[in-house]
Write a protein that holds these residues in place. Sequence first.
Motif, PDB file in Angstrom:
ATOM      1  N   ALA A 112      41.601  40.317  36.655  1.00  0.00           N
ATOM      2  CA  ALA A 112      42.885  40.618  37.283  1.00  0.00           C
ATOM      3  C   ALA A 112      43.700  41.607  36.454  1.00  0.00           C
ATOM      4  N   ALA A 113      43.687  41.427  35.137  1.00  0.00           N
ATOM      5  CA  ALA A 113      44.476  42.310  34.272  1.00  0.00           C
ATOM      6  C   ALA A 113      43.888  43.717  34.226  1.00  0.00           C
ATOM      7  N   ALA A 114      42.567  43.838  34.020  1.00  0.00           N
ATOM      8  CA  ALA A 114      41.931  45.154  33.936  1.00  0.00           C
ATOM      9  C   ALA A 114      41.989  45.871  35.274  1.00  0.00           C
ATOM     10  N   PHE A 115      41.868  45.130  36.355  1.00  0.00           N
ATOM     11  CA  PHE A 115      41.969  45.726  37.691  1.00  0.00           C
ATOM     12  C   PHE A 115      43.294  46.461  37.840  1.00  0.00           C
ATOM     13  N   GLN A 116      44.371  45.833  37.370  1.00  0.00           N
ATOM     14  CA  GLN A 116      45.693  46.441  37.510  1.00  0.00           C
ATOM     15  C   GLN A 116      45.882  47.628  36.573  1.00  0.00           C
ATOM     16  N   VAL A 257      45.531  45.866  48.952  1.00  0.00           N
ATOM     17  CA  VAL A 257      44.701  44.687  49.238  1.00  0.00           C
ATOM     18  C   VAL A 257      44.869  43.646  48.144  1.00  0.00           C
ATOM     19  N   PHE A 258      44.815  44.093  46.885  1.00  0.00           N
ATOM     20  CA  PHE A 258      44.962  43.175  45.754  1.00  0.00           C
ATOM     21  C   PHE A 258      46.348  42.540  45.741  1.00  0.00           C
ATOM     22  N   GLU A 259      47.397  43.351  45.920  1.00  0.00           N
ATOM     23  CA  GLU A 259      48.762  42.841  45.849  1.00  0.00           C
ATOM     24  C   GLU A 259      49.085  41.916  47.016  1.00  0.00           C
ATOM     25  N   ILE A 260      48.626  42.259  48.221  1.00  0.00           N
ATOM     26  CA  ILE A 260      48.897  41.412  49.384  1.00  0.00           C
ATOM     27  C   ILE A 260      48.198  40.067  49.244  1.00  0.00           C
ATOM     28  N   ALA A 261      46.937  40.087  48.794  1.00  0.00           N
ATOM     29  CA  ALA A 261      46.208  38.827  48.586  1.00  0.00           C
ATOM     30  C   ALA A 261      46.898  37.965  47.545  1.00  0.00           C
ATOM     31  N   THR A 262      47.375  38.591  46.464  1.00  0.00           N
ATOM     32  CA  THR A 262      48.082  37.844  45.414  1.00  0.00           C
ATOM     33  C   THR A 262      49.400  37.293  45.935  1.00  0.00           C
ATOM     34  N   LEU A 263      50.128  38.100  46.712  1.00  0.00           N
ATOM     35  CA  LEU A 263      51.417  37.666  47.257  1.00  0.00           C
ATOM     36  C   LEU A 263      51.252  36.488  48.213  1.00  0.00           C
ATOM     37  N   LEU A 288      38.036  37.753  45.874  1.00  0.00           N
ATOM     38  CA  LEU A 288      36.928  38.196  46.720  1.00  0.00           C
ATOM     39  C   LEU A 288      37.307  39.347  47.654  1.00  0.00           C
ATOM     40  N   ALA A 289      38.548  39.354  48.151  1.00  0.00           N
ATOM     41  CA  ALA A 289      38.946  40.421  49.079  1.00  0.00           C
ATOM     42  C   ALA A 289      38.817  41.799  48.442  1.00  0.00           C
ATOM     43  N   PRO A 290      39.398  42.028  47.254  1.00  0.00           N
ATOM     44  CA  PRO A 290      39.226  43.351  46.640  1.00  0.00           C
ATOM     45  C   PRO A 290      37.776  43.660  46.263  1.00  0.00           C
ATOM     46  N   THR A 291      37.060  42.676  45.714  1.00  0.00           N
ATOM     47  CA  THR A 291      35.703  42.954  45.235  1.00  0.00           C
ATOM     48  C   THR A 291      34.737  43.303  46.359  1.00  0.00           C
TER      49      THR A 291
END
Length: 320
Positions: A112-116, A257-263, A288-291
């Motif tokens: 999660a951290a490296a992705f951002q 996609v990443f931010e919406i899934a996290t939110l 899983l959604a982003p990957t």
Amino acid sequence: MENLTLVQPLKQPIILELEGFDVPAGLGPLLFFLTLLTYLVVLLGNGVVMWVIVMDQSLHRPMYVMVCHLTVCDLIGGTALLPRIMLHLLTGERRISYGAAITQAVFVHTYAAAFQTILALMAYDRYIAVCKPLRYHSIMTSARLHLSCALAWFIAILAIFILFMLHLNEPLCGRTVQHIYCSNRTILALACGPTPVNNLYGQCLSMTWCLSTGVFLIVFFSYAKILSVTTKQSRSESSNRSKAVQTCASHLVVYLVFEIATLILITLNRFPSVSKNIKKLLGILYILAPTTINPLVYGLVSKDLRSMKTIQFNSIFKKD
């Protein structure tokens, strides 16, 4: 604190138990097959993108090098999560050693951290490419590119290393991890007493302000500047504008996609009435959604990457 089932702190070797999904009888094999299929999609999709970029010299450009780093993140996230879930669905095994729990949590948070941090770097790269095109190659040299990628990984790994170093002296009094996988929050919920330092660093400084908020600001200002520059271009530069929008679109889609899934995950955690199975499902979907979507996004949006895939696969079939 949650899960305080023992008065005395646990002693090593500590065996924890994942709460897992409440799987109806007979559905375990089907869910295992679906999870396996998802894992194969993650491995195949990201593996193909990485292979094409590594093998083709014409794609050894900053944008595609960063995409390659992003696929590494996706592989880390999927591999940290899915094999353990498959084991649980197929055999019903819920036990996990403390060392394995910490390892899984470290890799999940590192993903999660490296992705951002890599997405922030990609946004800055697009800003230079669109807003300062004549200076792009002098600014984004090969040495600076690799140094920037290394810095993105270093910031992410350092933040997570500090986060889990705070776990070392925390005694545990509970055994049941109330989730399908291990994370910083679920492991700290087993501590014998309050953990204010861990909570402050993990929830406020590391993950939220220094990473999530910082990345959001970089992405927002980069693309706001890109939008401002492209809208001011003349009609004769419309082709450049459309190309700029196309190259930026994939990055924005991946970030959103990443931010919406996290939110969605954070929002539903505020509602106790939502079933635990739904919360657990959303807890893995934010990974899983982003990957699973990222390779599709870059494969469809990037003409260079898509064409190189076609050329290389055609050459393989001709050889066969």
